[in-house]
Design an enzyme around this catalytic site. Structure first.
Site, PDB file in Angstrom:
ATOM      1  N   ASN A  57       5.175  43.487 -40.922  1.00  0.00           N
ATOM      2  CA  ASN A  57       4.847  43.101 -39.549  1.00  0.00           C
ATOM      3  C   ASN A  57       3.619  42.204 -39.439  1.00  0.00           C
ATOM      4  O   ASN A  57       3.145  41.939 -38.339  1.00  0.00           O
ATOM      5  CB  ASN A  57       4.644  44.355 -38.692  1.00  0.00           C
ATOM      6  CG  ASN A  57       5.815  45.298 -38.817  1.00  0.00           C
ATOM      7  OD1 ASN A  57       5.689  46.363 -39.403  1.00  0.00           O
ATOM      8  ND2 ASN A  57       6.973  44.898 -38.319  1.00  0.00           N
ATOM      9  N   VAL A 108       0.134  39.095 -36.246  1.00  0.00           N
ATOM     10  CA  VAL A 108       0.582  40.479 -36.173  1.00  0.00           C
ATOM     11  C   VAL A 108       1.759  40.594 -35.218  1.00  0.00           C
ATOM     12  O   VAL A 108       1.701  40.112 -34.088  1.00  0.00           O
ATOM     13  CB  VAL A 108      -0.566  41.398 -35.676  1.00  0.00           C
ATOM     14  CG1 VAL A 108      -0.108  42.836 -35.580  1.00  0.00           C
ATOM     15  CG2 VAL A 108      -1.781  41.265 -36.588  1.00  0.00           C
ATOM     16  N   CYS A 109       2.840  41.223 -35.684  1.00  0.00           N
ATOM     17  CA  CYS A 109       4.008  41.470 -34.843  1.00  0.00           C
ATOM     18  C   CYS A 109       3.886  42.889 -34.287  1.00  0.00           C
ATOM     19  O   CYS A 109       4.181  43.862 -34.957  1.00  0.00           O
ATOM     20  CB  CYS A 109       5.282  41.330 -35.667  1.00  0.00           C
ATOM     21  SG  CYS A 109       6.772  41.555 -34.698  1.00  0.00           S
ATOM     22  N   LEU A 110       3.383  42.961 -33.069  1.00  0.00           N
ATOM     23  CA  LEU A 110       3.180  44.234 -32.401  1.00  0.00           C
ATOM     24  C   LEU A 110       3.579  44.031 -30.944  1.00  0.00           C
ATOM     25  O   LEU A 110       3.028  43.164 -30.265  1.00  0.00           O
ATOM     26  CB  LEU A 110       1.708  44.647 -32.526  1.00  0.00           C
ATOM     27  CG  LEU A 110       1.289  45.998 -32.005  1.00  0.00           C
ATOM     28  CD1 LEU A 110       2.022  47.115 -32.748  1.00  0.00           C
ATOM     29  CD2 LEU A 110      -0.214  46.179 -32.160  1.00  0.00           C
TER      30      LEU A 110
END
Length: 194
Positions: free
Chosen positions: A97, A104-106
């Site tokens: 992620n 950041v993949c959030l």
């Protein structure tokens, strides 16, 4: 004389009623004041006079990334809380992620952001990414695929890259927390694989 006195009085009253910063800064101060202290997470302010830019350091206690120390810069804009803070990992790490540029993949940093969320929500989301990486919503597709296909090999790859080894033409940052007694003498050859 009475005129000057009344003018001074109104200036003092105006100063008292003046807000102590923009709504964004007031909200940020509130969020920072409500942060829950944690033994595995630190917040550092490179410039104490500027609370809009800070670093969050997280040391996961368990999982693939245990023993590492991960740093994220937070930049909070004037549009906060109507837009999320910009968060970037300052190290090159192997994570489904987080890409090699540190993005950041959030979800709470993207489509799920709501003004009712706060800085603590983002920090909690980052902590969860290290405890439970999400290969179903990746930025690093190779890491996600390896995690889905072969968790043991994924664990070896994480351990090797946390020690600073290069893999697939990418130089990874050594993120081992050397203050952690469990990391004394740790190398990619003797790392614990999950």
């Amino acid at each position: 004389m009475l005129k000057i006195w009344n003018q001074k009085k109104s200036e003092v009253e105006a100063q008292r009623l003046k807000p102590k910063g923009s709504p964004s800064r007031i909200r940020l101060q509130k969020d920072l004041g409500e942060l829950v202290p944690s033994a595995d997470t630190d917040i550092q302010f490179p410039n104490p006079a500027d609370q809009t830019t800070f670093t969050v350091v997280y040391r996961p206690p368990t999982g693939f990334y245990a023993g590492g120390e991960f740093r994220f810069t937070f930049e909070v804009s004037e549009n906060f809380p109507h837009e999320p803070p910009k968060v970037l990992c300052t190290q090159t790490i192997y994570h489904p992620n987080i890409d090699t540029e540190g993005h950041v993949c959030l979800n709470v940093l993207r489509e799920d952001w709501k003004p009712v969320l706060n800085i603590q929500s983002v920090i909690f989301g980052l902590q969860m990414l290290f405890l439970e990486p999400n290969p179903e919503d990746p930025l690093n597709k190779d890491a996600a695929k390896l995690m889905i296909d072969d968790r043991q090999r994924f664990g070896r790859m994480v351990a090797e890259t946390m020690c600073g080894l290069s893999r697939n033409n990418v130089a990874y940052t050594n993120v081992l927390d050397m203050k952690n007694p469990a990391n004394k003498g740790r190398t990619h050859r003797n790392a614990h694989y999950y």
